[in-house]
Design a protein around this motif. Structure first.
Motif, PDB file in Angstrom:
ATOM      1  N   PHE A  20      35.902  30.209 -29.071  1.00  0.00           N
ATOM      2  CA  PHE A  20      35.820  28.868 -28.777  1.00  0.00           C
ATOM      3  C   PHE A  20      34.836  28.697 -27.566  1.00  0.00           C
ATOM      4  CE2 PHE A  20      40.060  29.402 -30.295  1.00  0.00           C
ATOM      5  CZ  PHE A  20      40.340  28.339 -31.094  1.00  0.00           C
ATOM      6  N   SER A  21      33.757  27.787 -27.572  1.00  0.00           N
ATOM      7  CA  SER A  21      33.007  27.694 -26.355  1.00  0.00           C
ATOM      8  C   SER A  21      32.077  26.450 -26.436  1.00  0.00           C
ATOM      9  CB  SER A  21      32.339  28.822 -26.261  1.00  0.00           C
ATOM     10  OG  SER A  21      31.518  28.843 -25.015  1.00  0.00           O
ATOM     11  N   SER A  22      31.888  25.884 -25.318  1.00  0.00           N
ATOM     12  CA  SER A  22      30.744  24.771 -25.200  1.00  0.00           C
ATOM     13  C   SER A  22      29.729  25.110 -24.364  1.00  0.00           C
ATOM     14  CB  SER A  22      31.598  23.220 -24.941  1.00  0.00           C
ATOM     15  OG  SER A  22      32.102  23.639 -23.690  1.00  0.00           O
ATOM     16  N   GLY A  23      29.417  26.279 -24.008  1.00  0.00           N
ATOM     17  CA  GLY A  23      28.261  26.795 -23.356  1.00  0.00           C
ATOM     18  C   GLY A  23      28.944  27.456 -22.021  1.00  0.00           C
ATOM     19  N   LEU A  35      29.023  34.770 -30.423  1.00  0.00           N
ATOM     20  CA  LEU A  35      28.891  35.617 -28.965  1.00  0.00           C
ATOM     21  C   LEU A  35      27.309  36.047 -28.977  1.00  0.00           C
ATOM     22  CD1 LEU A  35      30.154  36.826 -26.372  1.00  0.00           C
ATOM     23  CD2 LEU A  35      30.204  38.969 -27.282  1.00  0.00           C
ATOM     24  N   TYR A  36      26.855  35.526 -27.799  1.00  0.00           N
ATOM     25  CA  TYR A  36      25.495  35.637 -27.340  1.00  0.00           C
ATOM     26  C   TYR A  36      25.121  36.159 -26.233  1.00  0.00           C
ATOM     27  CZ  TYR A  36      24.784  31.969 -31.143  1.00  0.00           C
ATOM     28  OH  TYR A  36      24.797  31.247 -32.263  1.00  0.00           O
ATOM     29  N   GLU A  41      20.404  36.174 -28.404  1.00  0.00           N
ATOM     30  CA  GLU A  41      20.621  36.984 -29.481  1.00  0.00           C
ATOM     31  C   GLU A  41      22.157  37.064 -29.763  1.00  0.00           C
ATOM     32  OE1 GLU A  41      18.501  38.565 -31.593  1.00  0.00           O
ATOM     33  OE2 GLU A  41      16.757  37.381 -30.258  1.00  0.00           O
ATOM     34  N   LYS A  42      22.221  36.761 -31.078  1.00  0.00           N
ATOM     35  CA  LYS A  42      23.624  36.730 -31.535  1.00  0.00           C
ATOM     36  C   LYS A  42      24.252  38.119 -31.561  1.00  0.00           C
ATOM     37  CE  LYS A  42      24.355  34.063 -34.890  1.00  0.00           C
ATOM     38  NZ  LYS A  42      24.389  33.690 -36.594  1.00  0.00           N
TER      39      LYS A  42
END
Length: 241
Positions: A20-23, A35-36, A41-42
């Motif tokens: 879960f994320s929004s930055g 995940l980056y 890069e992914k």
């Protein structure tokens, strides 16, 4: 169930992860379903659990090169709060992991199947100045607060984890934080029902949730049959590996 010997015996990878994320501003970040790294890069995590705390190769000097040969790009490893084990050994393990181009995911096993003071002990360990220094030095480290904390579905899961995450952030830790499901890591329903609130409680919005569908009597060759579970994990903004 929950016996450390079981984990050593089955040597499972951490199996299923829910993002879960929004930055966030850390060098690793979760955004949407993935995940980056800091270059955008992914990263698809592929790896194993390793019980370094019980190994004669505690810092992974010999083990990590062998794991790297498998193509793994991450290792989630067991660590314990033990006054006889210096934080310098923990840092050396992290250093060796990264030297082999592997993402380290250290987790504390003191709270496996436990809650309350055991969980708080884990949080306090991460808040030690020398541990904070390690986390800040190695931003590619993913911090797994406590392995499979909680024997049952814990009613206070949300406030306990939000409190822990806020304290870690206030202490200056910017790393991705991994949060396990309760009930020995097996309650995907907890992540479904409470994950969004836990994420919202993170000032960095950089939380990775981990679900462990293991059982001593489980047939691991059998696909997941729970349609609600599959629907949830494959929904928008979520992924499982």
């Amino acid at each position: 169930m929950g016996d450390l010997g079981l984990f050593i015996k089955i040597k499972l990878s951490f199996v299923l992860l829910v993002f879960f994320s929004s930055g966030a501003s850390a060098q690793l970040k979760v955004k949407g379903r993935f995940l980056y790294d800091r270059c955008g890069e992914k990263i698809v995590l592929r790896g194993v659990n390793e019980m370094f705390i019980y190994s004669p190769d505690r810092t992974g000097e010999k083990t990590y090169p062998e794991i790297a040969k498998t193509g793994a790009n991450t290792v989630r490893f067991l660590w314990l709060i033990d006054p006889k084990i210096p934080v310098s050994a923990f840092e050396e393990n992290i250093k060796n992991c990264i030297a082999n181009e592997i993402i380290p995911i250290p987790g504390l096993w003191n709270s496996t199947g436990k809650w309350g003071s055991n969980f708080e002990d884990c949080v306090q360990w991460w808040l030690k100045p020398e541990v904070i220094k390690v986390c800040r030095k190695y931003p590619y480290l993913i911090l797994n607060i406590a392995n499979e904390a909680g024997e049952f579905v814990m009613a206070d899961y949300t406030p306990i984890y939000i409190n822990a995450i806020k304290r870690l952030r206030k202490a200056g830790i910017k790393n991705v934080i991994m949060v396990d499901a309760d009930r020995y890591g097996k309650s995907w329903e907890t992540i479904r029902d409470k994950g969004t609130a836990v994420l919202a409680g993170d000032p960095k919005k950089n939380v990775l949730f981990s679900w462990h569908p293991w059982d001593a009597n489980m047939d691991y060759s059998t696909p997941i049959k729970d349609d609600n579970c599959k629907k949830y994990l494959s929904g928008s903004g979520r992924v499982f590996l």
